[in-house]
Design an enzyme around this catalytic site. Structure first.
Site, PDB file in Angstrom:
ATOM      1  N   HIS A 181      33.258  26.659  38.438  1.00 17.07           N
ATOM      2  CA  HIS A 181      32.357  27.192  37.405  1.00 17.07           C
ATOM      3  C   HIS A 181      30.927  26.679  37.577  1.00 17.07           C
ATOM      4  O   HIS A 181      30.167  26.586  36.604  1.00 17.07           O
ATOM      5  CB  HIS A 181      32.877  26.886  35.998  1.00 17.07           C
ATOM      6  CG  HIS A 181      33.989  27.797  35.589  1.00 17.07           C
ATOM      7  ND1 HIS A 181      34.342  28.002  34.275  1.00 17.07           N
ATOM      8  CD2 HIS A 181      34.825  28.569  36.320  1.00 17.07           C
ATOM      9  CE1 HIS A 181      35.352  28.862  34.213  1.00 17.07           C
ATOM     10  NE2 HIS A 181      35.659  29.207  35.452  1.00 17.07           N
ATOM     11  N   ASP A 231      44.882  32.019  42.055  1.00 19.05           N
ATOM     12  CA  ASP A 231      43.616  31.627  41.445  1.00 19.05           C
ATOM     13  C   ASP A 231      43.175  30.319  42.084  1.00 19.05           C
ATOM     14  O   ASP A 231      43.977  29.619  42.710  1.00 19.05           O
ATOM     15  CB  ASP A 231      43.763  31.479  39.930  1.00 19.05           C
ATOM     16  CG  ASP A 231      42.466  31.765  39.183  1.00 19.05           C
ATOM     17  OD1 ASP A 231      41.392  31.605  39.783  1.00 19.05           O
ATOM     18  OD2 ASP A 231      42.535  32.130  37.992  1.00 19.05           O
ATOM     19  N   GLU A 239      40.047  38.007  33.123  1.00 11.53           N
ATOM     20  CA  GLU A 239      40.687  36.700  33.133  1.00 11.53           C
ATOM     21  C   GLU A 239      39.821  35.629  32.505  1.00 11.53           C
ATOM     22  O   GLU A 239      40.334  34.745  31.797  1.00 11.53           O
ATOM     23  CB  GLU A 239      41.045  36.295  34.564  1.00 11.53           C
ATOM     24  CG  GLU A 239      41.958  35.087  34.677  1.00 11.53           C
ATOM     25  CD  GLU A 239      41.248  33.739  34.645  1.00 11.53           C
ATOM     26  OE1 GLU A 239      41.936  32.710  34.499  1.00 11.53           O
ATOM     27  OE2 GLU A 239      39.995  33.714  34.781  1.00 11.53           O
ATOM     28  N   HIS A 250      42.095  37.784  39.932  1.00 10.45           N
ATOM     29  CA  HIS A 250      41.105  38.440  39.067  1.00 10.45           C
ATOM     30  C   HIS A 250      39.749  38.541  39.760  1.00 10.45           C
ATOM     31  O   HIS A 250      39.323  37.656  40.493  1.00 10.45           O
ATOM     32  CB  HIS A 250      40.983  37.736  37.715  1.00 10.45           C
ATOM     33  CG  HIS A 250      40.367  36.372  37.734  1.00 10.45           C
ATOM     34  ND1 HIS A 250      39.010  36.164  37.582  1.00 10.45           N
ATOM     35  CD2 HIS A 250      40.911  35.137  37.859  1.00 10.45           C
ATOM     36  CE1 HIS A 250      38.754  34.872  37.605  1.00 10.45           C
ATOM     37  NE2 HIS A 250      39.888  34.219  37.772  1.00 10.45           N
TER      38      HIS A 250
END
Length: 353
Positions: A327, A247, A226, A75
């Site tokens: 993240h 991923d 995603e 993604h």
């Protein structure tokens, strides 16, 4: 297949360009166009392209067989922000795209993009952020009510900010701050999952340069939703036998993944991935001496999960390079990129069902 080599340098160059192309979930067209141009420039015979109505990029590569078609997905969408409100001070209240700690973006540079593509620089910071003024700032909560964007423009009111063309719903791009170190580390936001798209790019080059094609007809989906849970839910043809998701592998205390290996994720928050796929990936890695880890992620989901939830019937597996501080301001090593490309390329060539 001994002639297969890993194109690390072009993969890194592709990745850097993609990292520097903004693509928070919901704003995809620049990054999808970048990926399409790069994939098309490889001039791979029998590799055809189209884009879904939803905006994802689909590439289909004819294989040596069509008895058990395969899918591969990564993604391009990332974490980001949108304007939630314009405060009386002229500064911006934000809403998150994807899930992350507010502390992870504190004092980060941003670009606000208006709906008609005017762009302004700014900074994410807490309200009243000066330690010389606010003695409680060190311990104050960080949330959507206490964080704001300071715009680099002369604006003193909501009316001033609206006069710039900024409005609720405008996208806010976080600066990626891409850096490649001499020791082989790649530091940047959004390695999740632009590193996975770079893995796909590298595998395409590896097969092309060796004059090879996949063992089975293969559909590549570069998804664009995603981070909000439905990127891989549509876009694949019917009748897939297998789907391999690429991923990032999350690293942390209690995890088995490292920044130097490719990880085979055997289970995440959606449950275990397919036993036969996991064993196939283990076999391929062992056969070709590819350093790998297996791991389980309790707070993680993928486009493979989304595909299954939407009713997909293929066997699904998940691999990816180890990424530190997911993240947030992330880091990976080029070793993990290399090994992920190797495993994907060998998987594409593998003829065992």
């Amino acid at each position: 297949m001994s002639q297969l080599t890993t194109p690390l340098n072009p993969s890194i160059e592709f990745l850097v360009g993609l990292l520097n192309t903004p693509s928070p979930t919901g704003y995809y067209h620049e990054a999808i166009a970048y990926v399409r141009r790069a994939f098309e420039a490889l001039h791979i015979p029998n590799l055809t392209f189209h884009e879904t109505t939803k905006g994802a990029l689909v590439a289909h590569w004819q294989g040596t067989s069509s008895t058990a078609p395969r899918g591969v997905t990564g993604h391009v969408d990332t974490l980001g922000l949108m304007v939630k409100d314009i405060k009386g001070s002229g500064r911006l209240k934000m809403t998150q795209l994807g899930g992350f700690m507010w502390q992870a973006v504190e004092f980060e540079g941003v670009t606000i993009r208006t709906h008609d593509d005017r762009r302004y620089r700014g900074t994410v910071l807490p309200s009243n952020p000066s330690t010389h003024v606010n003695k409680n700032i060190r311990t104050s909560p960080r949330d959507e009510d206490t964080m704001e964007v300071r715009i680099d423009a002369k604006t003193f009111s909501a009316a001033d900010t609206r006069a710039l063309g900024i409005d609720v719903g405008d996208f806010i791009f976080l600066d990626p701050r891409v850096e490649i170190t001499e020791t082989g580390f790649i530091r940047s936001r959004h390695l999740d999952d632009k590193s996975g798209v770079a893995v796909i790019y590298g595998a395409l080059i590896a097969l092309r340069d060796a004059g090879l094609q996949p063992a089975q007809d293969t559909t590549f989906l570069i998804a664009n939703y995603e981070e909000v849970g439905h990127g891989g839910s549509a876009g694949f043809p019917d009748g897939l036998a297998e789907l391999l998701t690429i991923d990032m592998a999350a690293i942390g205390e209690g995890q088995n993944s490292t920044e130097y290996d490719v990880t085979i994720c055997v289970k995440d928050s959606s449950g275990p991935y397919h036993f036969l796929m996991n064993n196939k990936l283990r076999r391929i890695a062992a056969e070709y001496g590819i350093p790998y880890r297996t791991d389980i992620y309790p707070f993680y989901g993928s486009d493979g999960s989304a595909y299954w939830r939407a009713g997909g019937t293929a066997r699904v597996g998940l691999i990816g390079p180890g990424v530190e501080a997911s993240h947030a301001y992330e880091r990976m090593h080029t070793d993990a990129l290399t090994h992920s490309i190797d495993l994907l390329a060998r998987y594409l060539l593998d003829s065992e069902d």
